[in-house]
Scaffold this active site. Structure first.
Site, mmCIF file in Angstrom:
data_model
loop_
_atom_site.group_PDB
_atom_site.id
_atom_site.type_symbol
_atom_site.label_atom_id
_atom_site.label_comp_id
_atom_site.label_asym_id
_atom_site.label_seq_id
_atom_site.Cartn_x
_atom_site.Cartn_y
_atom_site.Cartn_z
ATOM 1 N N TYR A 1 -55.913 32.296 28.482
ATOM 2 C CA TYR A 1 -57.019 32.421 29.435
ATOM 3 C C TYR A 1 -58.051 31.319 29.175
ATOM 4 C CZ TYR A 1 -55.135 37.018 30.607
ATOM 5 O OH TYR A 1 -54.315 38.039 31.033
ATOM 6 N N ASN B 1 -55.422 38.963 41.321
ATOM 7 C CA ASN B 1 -54.437 38.106 41.973
ATOM 8 C C ASN B 1 -53.233 38.906 42.458
ATOM 9 O OD1 ASN B 1 -53.039 35.605 42.675
ATOM 10 N ND2 ASN B 1 -51.701 36.157 40.974
ATOM 11 N N CYS C 1 -49.519 34.653 37.543
ATOM 12 C CA CYS C 1 -50.539 35.096 36.594
ATOM 13 C C CYS C 1 -49.944 35.715 35.326
ATOM 14 C CB CYS C 1 -51.527 36.037 37.261
ATOM 15 S SG CYS C 1 -50.799 37.470 38.049
ATOM 16 N N HIS C 2 -48.683 36.121 35.362
ATOM 17 C CA HIS C 2 -48.051 36.671 34.157
ATOM 18 C C HIS C 2 -47.888 35.609 33.076
ATOM 19 C CE1 HIS C 2 -44.658 35.018 36.408
ATOM 20 N NE2 HIS C 2 -44.007 34.939 35.257
ATOM 21 N N GLU D 1 -37.627 36.933 30.391
ATOM 22 C CA GLU D 1 -36.631 36.481 31.366
ATOM 23 C C GLU D 1 -36.764 34.984 31.650
ATOM 24 O OE1 GLU D 1 -37.208 38.984 34.793
ATOM 25 O OE2 GLU D 1 -36.504 40.766 33.727
#
Length: 95
Positions: free
Chosen positions: A31, A54, A61-62, A88
Site C-alpha cells: 500500500y 474498488n 486490487c488483490h 494462482e
C-alpha cells in the site's frame, strides 16, 4: 443485498488505480509503495481505503498487500480469497 458505495474520485484515487492497473500478474506492491508511486508517500491508509471501494475488475486490487507481508483485506472475498488469487498468479507460494 449488498450496497455498493461510490468509489473515491479524487485525482489521487485516479492515480492510485492507474498505478495498481500496472502491477503485472505474479507481482505485488505494498500500500505504501502504491501511495509513493501515486505521488503521496505516507498515504498508505488512503490507498487501502481506495482499494476497499474498488469494484472495477480492471484494477487488480488483490495485488496490493501490507508492508509486513500480510494480505490485508479484500473486498471480493476477504484475505483468504486474496491469498488464493496471488497463489494462482504465482505471486506467493502456497503454504
Amino acid at each position: 443485498m449488498r450496497t455498493l458505495k461510490t468509489p473515491p474520485s479524487s485525482e489521487f484515487a485516479h492515480k492510485v488505480r492507474a498505478v495498481v492497473r500496472k502491477i503485472p500478474k505474479g507481482k505485488t506492491m505494498t500500500y505504501g509503495a502504491v501511495a509513493k508511486a501515486a505521488g503521496k508517500p505516507g498515504a498508505a491508509r488512503a490507498v487501502g481505503y481506495i482499494m476497499s471501494m474498488n469494484y472495477d475488475e480492471t484494477v487488480p486490487c488483490h495485488r496490493v498487500i501490507r508492508s509486513d507481508g500480510k494480505m490485508g483485506d479484500y473486498n471480493r472475498g476477504g484475505a483468504i480469497r486474496k491469498m488464493k488469487l496471488l497463489q494462482e498468479e504465482g505471486a506467493i507460494k502456497a503454504k
